[in-house]
Write an enzyme that holds these catalytic residues in place. Sequence first.
Site, PDB file in Angstrom:
ATOM      1  N   ASP A 190       0.849  -1.190   0.000  1.00 12.05           N
ATOM      2  CA  ASP A 190       0.000   0.000   0.000  1.00 12.05           C
ATOM      3  C   ASP A 190       0.884   1.239   0.000  1.00 12.05           C
ATOM      4  O   ASP A 190       1.873   1.303   0.735  1.00 12.05           O
ATOM      5  CB  ASP A 190      -0.895  -0.010   1.248  1.00 12.05           C
ATOM      6  CG  ASP A 190      -2.099   0.897   1.142  1.00 12.05           C
ATOM      7  OD1 ASP A 190      -1.925   2.060   0.745  1.00 12.05           O
ATOM      8  OD2 ASP A 190      -3.213   0.454   1.460  1.00 12.05           O
TER       9      ASP A 190
ATOM     10  N   ARG B 139      -0.713   4.509   0.014  1.00 15.02           N
ATOM     11  CA  ARG B 139      -1.641   5.633   0.171  1.00 15.02           C
ATOM     12  C   ARG B 139      -1.213   6.615   1.254  1.00 15.02           C
ATOM     13  O   ARG B 139      -1.626   7.766   1.257  1.00 15.02           O
ATOM     14  CB  ARG B 139      -3.045   5.104   0.482  1.00 15.02           C
ATOM     15  CG  ARG B 139      -3.733   4.535  -0.729  1.00 15.02           C
ATOM     16  CD  ARG B 139      -5.065   3.922  -0.380  1.00 15.02           C
ATOM     17  NE  ARG B 139      -4.924   2.700   0.404  1.00 15.02           N
ATOM     18  CZ  ARG B 139      -5.952   1.945   0.773  1.00 15.02           C
ATOM     19  NH1 ARG B 139      -7.184   2.289   0.446  1.00 15.02           N
ATOM     20  NH2 ARG B 139      -5.760   0.830   1.463  1.00 15.02           N
TER      21      ARG B 139
END
Length: 419
Positions: free
Chosen positions: A332, A334
Amino acid sequence: MKDAQPKSKQKHIILTSHHNGVGAKIDPLHWGSADPRDRGPVIGSVRSQANRNVIGTHGGSYSVYRALAVASGVLDPNHLADLTNTAPTIRIGPHPSWADPDRIVSLDPWGAIAGEVFAPLYPVEYDIRPTIAITRAHIQIPELKDEIAAGRLHVDGHLLKSDGNLLVTKASIDPVWYLPGLAKRLEVDEWELRRILFQQTGGMFPELVTRPDLKVFLPPIGGTTVYIVGDESSLADPTKPLAVRVHDECNGSDVFGSDICTCRPYLVHGIEVCIQTAQAGGAGVIVYCRKEGRALGEVTKFLVYNARKRQEGGDRADAYFLRTECVAGVQDMRFQELMPDVLHWLGITKIDRLVSMSNMKYDAITGAGIEVVQRIAIPPELVPADAQVEIEAKKASGYYSEDGVLAAAELADIKGRSY
């Protein structure tokens, strides 16, 4: 053949990588100052070359399209935007969080009212542009009609109309990164952050490493859209109920209804909870972030889909994150640590109903000092059959759930196949 050279195009190139007289007149930004006149405006227009006080330029990823328009001769590079009647339709802030340089580091809190606050103080050559726009609109979500028919939502004639139209206030936000604050938030050295940003963008912005006097960066990435349901003045009032759904873009599900993930169903459920909360005398907020495929990009996401479906034993929860890491090198990207900035911009200090199962989003929000009263998981009946692998993998990784993690046999039964 169309002339690709605009008449006003300069014949020489001005490098901004070193001072050398260029940018000598810049007005430094005092990030976090409570007085906007002391804080100063973000000046990122290429038209104001001599006065720019940031790295990069306005428009995020769309700045590249602007370059194509100039190169092809359809846009005058010296065009000055006429901002008449473009002011926000409602007033947001200022809030105490705007004056805290640690609270907001990834957007300009004064960005929506830059024309009102800063433009009168500077000559036109400074070309001060907003980085936030706020307007009102009706949005049409087909599922809302089903929810009205099922009795989960009721028509009030003001927020929610009988035809399913929903009245919202929406804000579009371009990213504005305060590099010292960003580095502090991510717990990295500012110089190291600048160096890696320079290297990983292929040397696109030399000022990152040659202009330490420039503290603000306008990155060429997607921004954020905020949808407010109900009375926006209640957002900063902790006595009024507030529902929030922070949603990271998923084009395949959000727009085209792909059933491999829960993104659109959860987004629609978030809108439903926001409407219910607004009708109860509060407000609801949908924060829609352009971070496709966990900010890994849609190409990477589709490659991972193929790898998940084709691996030995088929798609399964225990290998969900591993397949992503094998392709992208990370699960990830983000960085939810930056996400609460938009909530601080809105003046939010308490969320009564957080429509999210994500432990990363919850930890980021509460870590930023915002109280969360209740977390709301997606109702099981809204999870598509093909998305059961995703939801169970997330539960196993620490995502919030009101029930346990399904066993492999239960998953196989739901999906109609065995592993």
